[in-house]
Design a protein around this motif. Structure first.
Motif, PDB file in Angstrom:
ATOM      1  N   THR A 157       0.828  -1.207   0.000  1.00  0.00           N
ATOM      2  CA  THR A 157       0.000   0.000   0.000  1.00  0.00           C
ATOM      3  C   THR A 157       0.860   1.253   0.000  1.00  0.00           C
ATOM      4  OG1 THR A 157      -1.678  -1.208   1.247  1.00  0.00           O
ATOM      5  CG2 THR A 157      -1.893   1.175   1.167  1.00  0.00           C
ATOM      6  N   ILE A 158       1.890   1.250   0.817  1.00  0.00           N
ATOM      7  CA  ILE A 158       2.784   2.408   0.892  1.00  0.00           C
ATOM      8  C   ILE A 158       3.500   2.612  -0.437  1.00  0.00           C
ATOM      9  CG2 ILE A 158       4.929   3.267   1.919  1.00  0.00           C
ATOM     10  CD1 ILE A 158       3.976   2.158   4.582  1.00  0.00           C
ATOM     11  N   LYS A 177       3.620  10.167  16.411  1.00  0.00           N
ATOM     12  CA  LYS A 177       3.388  10.256  17.851  1.00  0.00           C
ATOM     13  C   LYS A 177       1.926  10.525  18.170  1.00  0.00           C
ATOM     14  CE  LYS A 177       8.102  11.780  18.912  1.00  0.00           C
ATOM     15  NZ  LYS A 177       8.960  12.864  19.480  1.00  0.00           N
ATOM     16  N   GLN A 178       1.247  11.215  17.269  1.00  0.00           N
ATOM     17  CA  GLN A 178      -0.167  11.501  17.465  1.00  0.00           C
ATOM     18  C   GLN A 178      -0.926  11.147  16.195  1.00  0.00           C
ATOM     19  OE1 GLN A 178      -0.956  15.297  19.819  1.00  0.00           O
ATOM     20  NE2 GLN A 178       1.074  15.756  19.001  1.00  0.00           N
ATOM     21  N   VAL A 179      -2.183  10.739  16.360  1.00  0.00           N
ATOM     22  CA  VAL A 179      -2.963  10.339  15.208  1.00  0.00           C
ATOM     23  C   VAL A 179      -3.221  11.505  14.262  1.00  0.00           C
ATOM     24  CG1 VAL A 179      -5.205  10.714  16.312  1.00  0.00           C
ATOM     25  CG2 VAL A 179      -5.000   9.030  14.464  1.00  0.00           C
ATOM     26  N   GLY A 182       1.018  16.323  12.089  1.00  0.00           N
ATOM     27  CA  GLY A 182       1.301  17.747  11.951  1.00  0.00           C
ATOM     28  C   GLY A 182       2.009  18.104  10.669  1.00  0.00           C
ATOM     29  N   SER A 183       2.355  17.110   9.871  1.00  0.00           N
ATOM     30  CA  SER A 183       3.006  17.341   8.588  1.00  0.00           C
ATOM     31  C   SER A 183       2.431  16.338   7.592  1.00  0.00           C
ATOM     32  CB  SER A 183       4.519  17.139   8.702  1.00  0.00           C
ATOM     33  OG  SER A 183       4.824  15.788   8.993  1.00  0.00           O
ATOM     34  N   THR A 184       2.768  16.535   6.317  1.00  0.00           N
ATOM     35  CA  THR A 184       2.282  15.590   5.313  1.00  0.00           C
ATOM     36  C   THR A 184       2.802  14.185   5.592  1.00  0.00           C
ATOM     37  OG1 THR A 184       2.186  17.331   3.644  1.00  0.00           O
ATOM     38  CG2 THR A 184       2.237  15.065   2.851  1.00  0.00           C
ATOM     39  N   MET A 185       4.080  14.079   5.978  1.00  0.00           N
ATOM     40  CA  MET A 185       4.659  12.771   6.290  1.00  0.00           C
ATOM     41  C   MET A 185       3.936  12.122   7.461  1.00  0.00           C
ATOM     42  SD  MET A 185       6.972  10.435   5.665  1.00  0.00           S
ATOM     43  CE  MET A 185       8.355  11.169   4.776  1.00  0.00           C
ATOM     44  N   GLU A 186       3.714  12.875   8.543  1.00  0.00           N
ATOM     45  CA  GLU A 186       3.045  12.321   9.708  1.00  0.00           C
ATOM     46  C   GLU A 186       1.598  11.948   9.390  1.00  0.00           C
ATOM     47  OE1 GLU A 186       3.453  15.174  12.810  1.00  0.00           O
ATOM     48  OE2 GLU A 186       5.496  14.554  13.330  1.00  0.00           O
ATOM     49  N   GLY A 191      -2.408   7.750   8.411  1.00  0.00           N
ATOM     50  CA  GLY A 191      -3.392   7.099   7.558  1.00  0.00           C
ATOM     51  C   GLY A 191      -2.995   5.705   7.153  1.00  0.00           C
ATOM     52  N   LEU A 192      -1.703   5.504   6.852  1.00  0.00           N
ATOM     53  CA  LEU A 192      -1.253   4.210   6.356  1.00  0.00           C
ATOM     54  C   LEU A 192      -1.003   3.209   7.478  1.00  0.00           C
ATOM     55  CD1 LEU A 192       1.089   5.526   3.555  1.00  0.00           C
ATOM     56  CD2 LEU A 192      -0.920   4.077   3.202  1.00  0.00           C
ATOM     57  N   VAL A 193      -0.151   3.571   8.433  1.00  0.00           N
ATOM     58  CA  VAL A 193       0.213   2.621   9.484  1.00  0.00           C
ATOM     59  C   VAL A 193      -0.918   2.448  10.489  1.00  0.00           C
ATOM     60  CG1 VAL A 193       1.897   2.018  11.248  1.00  0.00           C
ATOM     61  CG2 VAL A 193       2.647   3.215   9.185  1.00  0.00           C
ATOM     62  N   LEU A 194      -1.388   3.558  11.061  1.00  0.00           N
ATOM     63  CA  LEU A 194      -2.491   3.448  12.012  1.00  0.00           C
ATOM     64  C   LEU A 194      -3.769   2.992  11.314  1.00  0.00           C
ATOM     65  CD1 LEU A 194      -1.968   6.592  14.298  1.00  0.00           C
ATOM     66  CD2 LEU A 194      -1.383   4.197  14.756  1.00  0.00           C
ATOM     67  N   GLY A 195      -3.979   3.469  10.089  1.00  0.00           N
ATOM     68  CA  GLY A 195      -5.149   3.021   9.335  1.00  0.00           C
ATOM     69  C   GLY A 195      -5.118   1.526   9.089  1.00  0.00           C
TER      70      GLY A 195
END
Length: 255
Positions: A157-158, A177-179, A182-186, A191-195
Protein backbone atom coordinates in the motif's frame (compact mmCIF):
# COMPACT_ATOMS: atom_id res chain seq x y z
CA UNK A 1 17.42 -32.75 9.73
CA UNK A 2 14.35 -30.91 8.45
CA UNK A 3 14.46 -28.00 6.04
CA UNK A 4 11.30 -25.89 5.80
CA UNK A 5 10.81 -23.21 3.17
CA UNK A 6 8.03 -20.63 2.93
CA UNK A 7 8.21 -19.09 -0.55
CA UNK A 8 6.34 -15.79 -0.53
CA UNK A 9 5.92 -13.07 -3.12
CA UNK A 10 8.55 -10.86 -1.46
CA UNK A 11 10.75 -13.20 0.57
CA UNK A 12 11.68 -16.83 1.00
CA UNK A 13 11.90 -17.76 4.68
CA UNK A 14 13.99 -20.85 5.41
CA UNK A 15 14.50 -22.80 8.60
CA UNK A 16 16.66 -25.79 9.51
CA UNK A 17 15.24 -27.85 12.38
CA UNK A 18 16.80 -30.65 14.36
CA UNK A 19 15.04 -32.57 17.15
CA UNK A 20 12.14 -30.11 17.05
CA UNK A 21 14.31 -27.02 17.47
CA UNK A 22 15.19 -24.39 14.90
CA UNK A 23 18.95 -24.36 14.52
CA UNK A 24 19.22 -21.84 11.69
CA UNK A 25 16.93 -19.39 9.91
CA UNK A 26 17.42 -17.37 6.75
CA UNK A 27 15.36 -14.81 4.85
CA UNK A 28 16.19 -14.08 1.22
CA UNK A 29 14.48 -12.03 -1.45
CA UNK A 30 12.16 -13.87 -3.82
CA UNK A 31 13.53 -13.67 -7.34
CA UNK A 32 11.61 -15.42 -10.11
CA UNK A 33 14.33 -14.49 -12.60
CA UNK A 34 16.94 -16.70 -10.94
CA UNK A 35 17.67 -20.04 -12.56
CA UNK A 36 17.95 -23.35 -10.72
CA UNK A 37 21.74 -23.13 -10.94
CA UNK A 38 21.73 -19.66 -9.42
CA UNK A 39 19.60 -20.89 -6.52
CA UNK A 40 22.04 -23.77 -6.00
CA UNK A 41 24.87 -21.24 -5.61
CA UNK A 42 22.76 -19.11 -3.25
CA UNK A 43 21.73 -22.00 -0.99
CA UNK A 44 25.25 -23.41 -1.00
CA UNK A 45 26.46 -20.06 0.28
CA UNK A 46 23.81 -19.91 3.02
CA UNK A 47 24.45 -23.46 4.15
CA UNK A 48 28.25 -23.20 4.11
CA UNK A 49 28.12 -20.29 6.57
CA UNK A 50 26.52 -22.67 9.09
CA UNK A 51 28.66 -25.68 8.19
CA UNK A 52 25.72 -27.35 6.44
CA UNK A 53 25.37 -29.08 3.08
CA UNK A 54 22.40 -30.15 0.96
CA UNK A 55 22.78 -33.79 1.95
CA UNK A 56 22.32 -32.95 5.65
CA UNK A 57 18.57 -32.67 5.06
CA UNK A 58 16.53 -35.86 4.97
CA UNK A 59 13.20 -34.05 5.25
CA UNK A 60 12.11 -31.06 3.18
CA UNK A 61 8.76 -29.29 3.18
CA UNK A 62 7.81 -26.31 1.02
CA UNK A 63 4.99 -23.81 1.32
CA UNK A 64 4.79 -21.62 -1.78
CA UNK A 65 2.55 -18.98 -3.29
CA UNK A 66 4.93 -18.52 -6.25
CA UNK A 67 4.22 -21.43 -8.63
CA UNK A 68 7.11 -20.64 -10.99
CA UNK A 69 9.57 -21.14 -8.11
CA UNK A 70 7.92 -24.15 -6.50
CA UNK A 71 9.11 -26.58 -9.16
CA UNK A 72 12.55 -24.98 -9.59
CA UNK A 73 13.37 -25.12 -5.88
CA UNK A 74 11.77 -28.51 -5.16
CA UNK A 75 13.62 -30.15 -8.06
CA UNK A 76 16.85 -28.47 -6.99
CA UNK A 77 16.61 -29.99 -3.52
CA UNK A 78 15.63 -33.40 -4.85
CA UNK A 79 18.70 -33.38 -7.09
CA UNK A 80 21.15 -32.00 -4.52
CA UNK A 81 19.91 -33.64 -1.31
CA UNK A 82 18.35 -36.78 -2.87
CA UNK A 83 15.21 -36.05 -0.82
CA UNK A 84 11.80 -35.46 -2.34
CA UNK A 85 10.22 -32.32 -0.93
CA UNK A 86 6.66 -32.34 0.39
CA UNK A 87 4.79 -29.51 -1.34
CA UNK A 88 2.09 -28.26 1.01
CA UNK A 89 -1.38 -27.72 -0.43
CA UNK A 90 -4.98 -28.17 0.62
CA UNK A 91 -4.90 -31.90 -0.11
CA UNK A 92 -2.07 -32.68 2.34
CA UNK A 93 -3.14 -34.15 5.68
CA UNK A 94 -2.28 -31.50 8.27
CA UNK A 95 -4.38 -32.38 11.29
CA UNK A 96 -6.80 -29.53 10.58
CA UNK A 97 -10.19 -29.97 8.95
CA UNK A 98 -10.79 -27.85 5.84
CA UNK A 99 -14.49 -28.04 4.96
CA UNK A 100 -15.76 -24.56 4.16
CA UNK A 101 -12.79 -23.41 2.09
CA UNK A 102 -11.88 -24.49 -1.45
CA UNK A 103 -8.89 -26.76 -0.85
CA UNK A 104 -7.46 -26.06 -4.30
CA UNK A 105 -7.37 -22.29 -3.84
CA UNK A 106 -6.21 -21.93 -0.25
CA UNK A 107 -2.69 -20.56 0.20
CA UNK A 108 -0.19 -23.04 1.60
CA UNK A 109 1.24 -20.42 3.95
CA UNK A 110 -2.23 -19.85 5.43
CA UNK A 111 -2.56 -23.57 6.13
CA UNK A 112 0.82 -23.61 7.87
CA UNK A 113 -0.11 -20.53 9.93
CA UNK A 114 -3.39 -22.13 10.98
CA UNK A 115 -1.70 -25.39 11.99
CA UNK A 116 0.92 -23.56 14.03
CA UNK A 117 -1.62 -21.33 15.76
CA UNK A 118 -4.05 -24.10 16.67
CA UNK A 119 -1.21 -26.25 18.01
CA UNK A 120 -0.23 -23.33 20.25
CA UNK A 121 -3.68 -22.45 21.61
CA UNK A 122 -5.76 -25.63 21.19
CA UNK A 123 -8.76 -23.29 21.00
CA UNK A 124 -10.52 -20.83 18.69
CA UNK A 125 -7.85 -18.54 17.24
CA UNK A 126 -7.21 -15.82 14.69
CA UNK A 127 -3.94 -15.51 12.78
CA UNK A 128 -2.81 -12.16 11.36
CA UNK A 129 0.07 -12.55 8.90
CA UNK A 130 1.79 -9.31 7.91
CA UNK A 131 3.34 -10.17 4.56
CA UNK A 132 3.06 -8.94 0.99
CA UNK A 133 -0.63 -9.37 1.68
CA UNK A 134 -1.99 -8.99 5.20
CA UNK A 135 -4.16 -11.99 5.94
CA UNK A 136 -6.54 -12.53 8.86
CA UNK A 137 -7.55 -16.19 9.18
CA UNK A 138 -9.68 -18.06 11.70
CA UNK A 139 -9.51 -21.56 13.15
CA UNK A 140 -12.37 -22.99 15.19
CA UNK A 141 -12.33 -25.74 17.81
CA UNK A 142 -11.87 -28.69 17.49
CA UNK A 143 -9.43 -27.76 14.72
CA UNK A 144 -11.24 -26.51 11.62
CA UNK A 145 -9.82 -23.90 9.27
CA UNK A 146 -12.87 -21.78 8.38
CA UNK A 147 -11.38 -18.97 6.25
CA UNK A 148 -10.77 -15.27 6.74
CA UNK A 149 -9.81 -12.03 5.00
CA UNK A 150 -7.00 -11.11 2.59
CA UNK A 151 -5.98 -7.45 2.40
CA UNK A 152 -3.29 -5.48 0.62
CA UNK A 153 -0.12 -5.58 2.69
CA UNK A 154 1.14 -2.44 4.38
CA UNK A 155 4.34 -2.15 2.34
CA UNK A 156 2.44 -2.77 -0.92
CA UNK A 157 0.00 0.00 0.00
CA UNK A 158 2.78 2.41 0.89
CA UNK A 159 4.73 1.63 -2.29
CA UNK A 160 1.61 2.20 -4.37
CA UNK A 161 0.95 5.56 -2.72
CA UNK A 162 4.57 6.73 -2.89
CA UNK A 163 4.60 5.87 -6.58
CA UNK A 164 1.79 8.37 -7.08
CA UNK A 165 3.24 11.01 -4.75
CA UNK A 166 6.24 12.75 -6.27
CA UNK A 167 7.14 14.75 -3.15
CA UNK A 168 7.63 11.70 -0.91
CA UNK A 169 10.24 9.06 -1.59
CA UNK A 170 9.87 6.98 1.57
CA UNK A 171 7.43 6.66 4.45
CA UNK A 172 8.79 5.10 7.69
CA UNK A 173 6.89 1.98 8.70
CA UNK A 174 5.93 3.39 12.09
CA UNK A 175 3.00 5.45 13.37
CA UNK A 176 3.39 9.15 14.21
CA UNK A 177 3.39 10.26 17.85
CA UNK A 178 -0.17 11.50 17.47
CA UNK A 179 -2.96 10.34 15.21
CA UNK A 180 -3.44 13.92 13.98
CA UNK A 181 -0.32 14.32 11.88
CA UNK A 182 1.30 17.75 11.95
CA UNK A 183 3.01 17.34 8.59
CA UNK A 184 2.28 15.59 5.31
CA UNK A 185 4.66 12.77 6.29
CA UNK A 186 3.05 12.32 9.71
CA UNK A 187 -0.43 12.48 8.20
CA UNK A 188 0.49 9.73 5.73
CA UNK A 189 2.02 7.63 8.53
CA UNK A 190 -1.20 8.07 10.48
CA UNK A 191 -3.39 7.10 7.56
CA UNK A 192 -1.25 4.21 6.36
CA UNK A 193 0.21 2.62 9.48
CA UNK A 194 -2.49 3.45 12.01
CA UNK A 195 -5.15 3.02 9.33
CA UNK A 196 -3.80 -0.45 8.57
CA UNK A 197 -3.91 -1.35 12.25
CA UNK A 198 -7.46 -0.02 12.56
CA UNK A 199 -8.45 -2.23 9.63
CA UNK A 200 -6.89 -5.27 11.32
CA UNK A 201 -8.48 -4.46 14.66
CA UNK A 202 -11.87 -4.04 12.98
CA UNK A 203 -11.58 -7.39 11.18
CA UNK A 204 -10.47 -9.12 14.37
CA UNK A 205 -13.43 -7.63 16.27
CA UNK A 206 -15.89 -8.89 13.64
CA UNK A 207 -14.28 -12.33 13.56
CA UNK A 208 -14.36 -12.49 17.34
CA UNK A 209 -18.12 -11.96 17.22
CA UNK A 210 -18.52 -14.73 14.67
CA UNK A 211 -16.36 -17.09 16.76
CA UNK A 212 -18.04 -16.27 20.05
CA UNK A 213 -15.74 -13.56 21.39
CA UNK A 214 -12.89 -15.41 23.09
CA UNK A 215 -10.54 -16.41 20.27
CA UNK A 216 -6.82 -15.99 20.86
CA UNK A 217 -5.04 -13.75 18.34
CA UNK A 218 -1.50 -14.25 17.04
CA UNK A 219 0.58 -12.06 14.72
CA UNK A 220 3.23 -13.37 12.34
CA UNK A 221 4.99 -12.38 9.12
CA UNK A 222 7.92 -10.16 8.23
CA UNK A 223 6.38 -6.96 9.64
CA UNK A 224 4.69 -8.53 12.67
CA UNK A 225 7.17 -7.40 15.35
CA UNK A 226 7.45 -3.89 13.93
CA UNK A 227 3.72 -3.26 13.52
CA UNK A 228 2.05 -5.39 16.20
CA UNK A 229 3.79 -3.58 19.05
CA UNK A 230 1.51 -0.62 18.41
CA UNK A 231 -1.68 -2.48 19.33
CA UNK A 232 -2.83 -4.59 22.27
CA UNK A 233 -4.98 -6.93 20.15
CA UNK A 234 -2.38 -9.72 19.95
CA UNK A 235 -1.93 -12.40 22.57
CA UNK A 236 1.25 -13.65 20.88
CA UNK A 237 3.69 -12.27 18.29
CA UNK A 238 5.58 -15.09 16.58
CA UNK A 239 7.52 -14.47 13.34
CA UNK A 240 8.33 -18.22 13.20
CA UNK A 241 4.69 -19.36 13.14
CA UNK A 242 4.62 -20.39 9.47
CA UNK A 243 7.79 -22.47 9.77
CA UNK A 244 6.51 -24.03 12.99
CA UNK A 245 3.34 -25.01 11.15
CA UNK A 246 5.42 -26.61 8.39
CA UNK A 247 7.48 -28.51 10.96
CA UNK A 248 4.31 -29.83 12.63
CA UNK A 249 2.81 -30.87 9.30
CA UNK A 250 5.92 -32.83 8.37
CA UNK A 251 5.92 -34.50 11.80
CA UNK A 252 2.31 -35.57 11.23
CA UNK A 253 3.25 -37.11 7.88
CA UNK A 254 5.60 -39.42 9.78
CA UNK A 255 2.80 -40.41 12.15
Amino acid sequence: MLLALDIGNSNIVIGASENGNWRHQWRIQTDTEKTADEYVVLFNSLFSEEDLTFDKFDQIIISSVVPQLTQIISEMFEKKSHTEALILNGEVETGLAIKRVNRKSIGADLIADAVGAYELFKDDCIVVDFGTATTVMAVRTPGEFIGGSICAGLKVTIDALVGKTAQLSQIPLEPPKQVIGGSTMEAMQSGLVLGHLCMIEGLVDRMQKQLGGSAKVIATGGLSEKIAEHTDYFDVIDPMLTLDGLRLIMKRQEA
